[in-house]
Design a protein around this motif. Structure first.
Motif, PDB file in Angstrom:
ATOM      1  N   LYS A 152       0.849  -1.172   0.000  1.00 55.52           N
ATOM      2  CA  LYS A 152       0.000   0.000   0.000  1.00 55.52           C
ATOM      3  C   LYS A 152       0.894   1.234   0.000  1.00 55.52           C
ATOM      4  O   LYS A 152       1.845   1.306   0.761  1.00 55.52           O
ATOM      5  N   LYS A 153       0.604   2.173  -0.862  1.00 54.94           N
ATOM      6  CA  LYS A 153       1.410   3.389  -0.920  1.00 54.94           C
ATOM      7  C   LYS A 153       0.478   4.588  -0.882  1.00 54.94           C
ATOM      8  O   LYS A 153      -0.465   4.679  -1.657  1.00 54.94           O
ATOM      9  N   GLY A 189      -6.634  14.914  -3.459  1.00 61.72           N
ATOM     10  CA  GLY A 189      -6.525  14.720  -2.019  1.00 61.72           C
ATOM     11  C   GLY A 189      -5.732  13.467  -1.694  1.00 61.72           C
ATOM     12  O   GLY A 189      -5.018  12.933  -2.526  1.00 61.72           O
ATOM     13  N   LYS A 190      -5.862  13.041  -0.443  1.00 62.33           N
ATOM     14  CA  LYS A 190      -5.112  11.875   0.013  1.00 62.33           C
ATOM     15  C   LYS A 190      -5.797  10.593  -0.399  1.00 62.33           C
ATOM     16  O   LYS A 190      -7.014  10.511  -0.439  1.00 62.33           O
ATOM     17  N   GLY A 191      -5.024   9.597  -0.684  1.00 64.39           N
ATOM     18  CA  GLY A 191      -5.543   8.290  -1.042  1.00 64.39           C
ATOM     19  C   GLY A 191      -4.432   7.275  -0.999  1.00 64.39           C
ATOM     20  O   GLY A 191      -3.329   7.562  -0.535  1.00 64.39           O
ATOM     21  N   PHE A 192      -4.730   6.086  -1.487  1.00 68.89           N
ATOM     22  CA  PHE A 192      -3.750   5.010  -1.464  1.00 68.89           C
ATOM     23  C   PHE A 192      -3.760   4.243  -2.780  1.00 68.89           C
ATOM     24  O   PHE A 192      -4.803   4.105  -3.415  1.00 68.89           O
ATOM     25  N   TYR A 193      -2.591   3.768  -3.145  1.00 71.15           N
ATOM     26  CA  TYR A 193      -2.454   2.787  -4.212  1.00 71.15           C
ATOM     27  C   TYR A 193      -2.209   1.450  -3.527  1.00 71.15           C
ATOM     28  O   TYR A 193      -1.413   1.363  -2.593  1.00 71.15           O
ATOM     29  N   TYR A 194      -2.864   0.415  -3.990  1.00 66.70           N
ATOM     30  CA  TYR A 194      -2.656  -0.924  -3.451  1.00 66.70           C
ATOM     31  C   TYR A 194      -1.966  -1.765  -4.511  1.00 66.70           C
ATOM     32  O   TYR A 194      -2.190  -1.574  -5.708  1.00 66.70           O
ATOM     33  N   PHE A 195      -1.149  -2.721  -4.046  1.00 69.05           N
ATOM     34  CA  PHE A 195      -0.360  -3.534  -4.951  1.00 69.05           C
ATOM     35  C   PHE A 195      -0.574  -5.009  -4.662  1.00 69.05           C
ATOM     36  O   PHE A 195      -0.859  -5.398  -3.533  1.00 69.05           O
ATOM     37  N   HIS A 235      -3.039  -7.373  -2.153  1.00 68.49           N
ATOM     38  CA  HIS A 235      -3.782  -6.357  -1.414  1.00 68.49           C
ATOM     39  C   HIS A 235      -4.652  -5.511  -2.341  1.00 68.49           C
ATOM     40  O   HIS A 235      -5.698  -5.014  -1.916  1.00 68.49           O
ATOM     41  N   ALA A 236      -4.234  -5.375  -3.571  1.00 71.04           N
ATOM     42  CA  ALA A 236      -5.066  -4.655  -4.537  1.00 71.04           C
ATOM     43  C   ALA A 236      -6.347  -5.437  -4.818  1.00 71.04           C
ATOM     44  O   ALA A 236      -7.433  -4.854  -4.888  1.00 71.04           O
ATOM     45  N   TYR A 237      -6.226  -6.755  -4.969  1.00 66.51           N
ATOM     46  CA  TYR A 237      -7.426  -7.581  -5.164  1.00 66.51           C
ATOM     47  C   TYR A 237      -8.347  -7.482  -3.949  1.00 66.51           C
ATOM     48  O   TYR A 237      -9.560  -7.361  -4.090  1.00 66.51           O
ATOM     49  N   ASP A 238      -7.764  -7.537  -2.758  1.00 58.92           N
ATOM     50  CA  ASP A 238      -8.567  -7.459  -1.532  1.00 58.92           C
ATOM     51  C   ASP A 238      -9.330  -6.140  -1.455  1.00 58.92           C
ATOM     52  O   ASP A 238     -10.525  -6.125  -1.139  1.00 58.92           O
ATOM     53  N   GLN A 239      -8.654  -5.034  -1.734  1.00 59.30           N
ATOM     54  CA  GLN A 239      -9.308  -3.725  -1.664  1.00 59.30           C
ATOM     55  C   GLN A 239     -10.370  -3.592  -2.757  1.00 59.30           C
ATOM     56  O   GLN A 239     -11.446  -3.044  -2.516  1.00 59.30           O
ATOM     57  N   TRP A 240     -10.081  -4.094  -3.932  1.00 56.70           N
ATOM     58  CA  TRP A 240     -11.017  -4.042  -5.052  1.00 56.70           C
ATOM     59  C   TRP A 240     -12.306  -4.794  -4.685  1.00 56.70           C
ATOM     60  O   TRP A 240     -13.410  -4.287  -4.874  1.00 56.70           O
ATOM     61  N   MET A 241     -12.144  -5.995  -4.121  1.00 57.07           N
ATOM     62  CA  MET A 241     -13.314  -6.768  -3.701  1.00 57.07           C
ATOM     63  C   MET A 241     -14.083  -6.052  -2.596  1.00 57.07           C
ATOM     64  O   MET A 241     -15.317  -6.029  -2.606  1.00 57.07           O
ATOM     65  N   GLU A 242     -13.352  -5.456  -1.671  1.00 54.69           N
ATOM     66  CA  GLU A 242     -14.006  -4.725  -0.575  1.00 54.69           C
ATOM     67  C   GLU A 242     -14.825  -3.554  -1.119  1.00 54.69           C
ATOM     68  O   GLU A 242     -15.963  -3.327  -0.688  1.00 54.69           O
ATOM     69  N   TYR A 245     -18.433  -9.968 -10.338  1.00 51.49           N
ATOM     70  CA  TYR A 245     -17.077  -9.398 -10.345  1.00 51.49           C
ATOM     71  C   TYR A 245     -16.314  -9.833  -9.096  1.00 51.49           C
ATOM     72  O   TYR A 245     -15.130 -10.162  -9.174  1.00 51.49           O
ATOM     73  N   ILE A 246     -16.999  -9.825  -7.965  1.00 51.33           N
ATOM     74  CA  ILE A 246     -16.354 -10.261  -6.720  1.00 51.33           C
ATOM     75  C   ILE A 246     -15.918 -11.711  -6.844  1.00 51.33           C
ATOM     76  O   ILE A 246     -14.785 -12.061  -6.491  1.00 51.33           O
ATOM     77  N   ASP A 247     -16.791 -12.561  -7.365  1.00 55.89           N
ATOM     78  CA  ASP A 247     -16.448 -13.973  -7.551  1.00 55.89           C
ATOM     79  C   ASP A 247     -15.265 -14.126  -8.503  1.00 55.89           C
ATOM     80  O   ASP A 247     -14.359 -14.935  -8.259  1.00 55.89           O
ATOM     81  N   SER A 248     -15.250 -13.341  -9.570  1.00 58.67           N
ATOM     82  CA  SER A 248     -14.131 -13.385 -10.521  1.00 58.67           C
ATOM     83  C   SER A 248     -12.833 -12.938  -9.862  1.00 58.67           C
ATOM     84  O   SER A 248     -11.779 -13.550 -10.070  1.00 58.67           O
ATOM     85  N   LEU A 249     -12.915 -11.887  -9.041  1.00 57.14           N
ATOM     86  CA  LEU A 249     -11.715 -11.395  -8.364  1.00 57.14           C
ATOM     87  C   LEU A 249     -11.193 -12.396  -7.340  1.00 57.14           C
ATOM     88  O   LEU A 249      -9.976 -12.518  -7.169  1.00 57.14           O
ATOM     89  N   LYS A 250     -12.082 -13.117  -6.688  1.00 60.52           N
ATOM     90  CA  LYS A 250     -11.634 -14.170  -5.765  1.00 60.52           C
ATOM     91  C   LYS A 250     -10.843 -15.223  -6.531  1.00 60.52           C
ATOM     92  O   LYS A 250      -9.781 -15.674  -6.079  1.00 60.52           O
ATOM     93  N   GLU A 251     -11.354 -15.606  -7.691  1.00 58.36           N
ATOM     94  CA  GLU A 251     -10.660 -16.597  -8.510  1.00 58.36           C
ATOM     95  C   GLU A 251      -9.336 -16.046  -9.031  1.00 58.36           C
ATOM     96  O   GLU A 251      -8.317 -16.745  -9.047  1.00 58.36           O
ATOM     97  N   LEU A 252      -9.331 -14.787  -9.440  1.00 54.19           N
ATOM     98  CA  LEU A 252      -8.085 -14.160  -9.897  1.00 54.19           C
ATOM     99  C   LEU A 252      -7.058 -14.081  -8.778  1.00 54.19           C
ATOM    100  O   LEU A 252      -5.870 -14.358  -8.991  1.00 54.19           O
ATOM    101  N   ARG A 253      -7.503 -13.708  -7.595  1.00 59.26           N
ATOM    102  CA  ARG A 253      -6.601 -13.608  -6.447  1.00 59.26           C
ATOM    103  C   ARG A 253      -5.972 -14.966  -6.154  1.00 59.26           C
ATOM    104  O   ARG A 253      -4.766 -15.057  -5.925  1.00 59.26           O
TER     105      ARG A 253
END
Length: 151
Positions: free
Chosen positions: A8-9, A17-23, A26-33, A124-132
């Motif tokens: 996370k950066k 403003g302020k935010g974060f990049y996920y890698f 963790h990027a998959y986790d945040q995307w699903m969230e 999409y969530i199901d697809s991201l779980k499989e991708l992760r």
């Protein structure tokens, strides 16, 4: 820099403003969230998430297509049989990821409206779980040969 350093950066810009990049994972986790919370977002945020989902799926699909090609080319090189098999497996995993991502981009086109996107969120969530999961497998196979060649 270790992989943990790349989870996370934080960024800060005057415009956004302020935010974060996920890698990585963790990027998959945040995307699903974010997708799980889709209905709680304001309309503009929903539109951003729709675009973000389409853009990232296209981007990852492009990268995995290229990686699959490179791994297939490496599998043709004169390595040990185990290494060749690892390259073949990594190419297979990347090709599988492309299939998943292609379905996502077919369901979530750039021009789709937010309501249509919202109807596919669980898919999409199901697809991201499989991708992760396949990403974890891809890294595992890579690490199995990385030590052999001091990568």
């Amino acid at each position: 820099m270790t992989p943990r350093d790349m989870e996370k950066k934080e960024y800060d810009t005057a415009r956004y403003g302020k935010g974060f990049y996920y890698f990585g994972i963790h990027a998959y986790d945040q995307w699903m969230e974010d997708l799980k919370n889709f209905n709680d977002f304001a309309e503009g945020e929903k539109e951003n998430l729709k675009f973000f989902t389409w853009w990232n799926a296209i981007s990852v699909m492009d990268k995995r297509t290229a990686m699959s090609k490179v791994f297939r080319e490496l599998a043709a090189a004169p390595y040990k049989t185990d290494t060749i098999n690892s390259y073949i497996e990594m190419a297979r995993i990347c090709s599988h990821q492309v299939t998943i991502l292609k379905k996502m981009t077919d369901d979530c086109s750039y021009n789709s409206n937010v309501a249509d996107f919202g109807e596919h969120v669980q898919g999409y969530i199901d697809s991201l779980k499989e991708l992760r999961e396949s990403e974890v497998n891809l890294h595992g196979v890579f690490l199995s040969i990385a030590d052999l060649y001091d990568i």
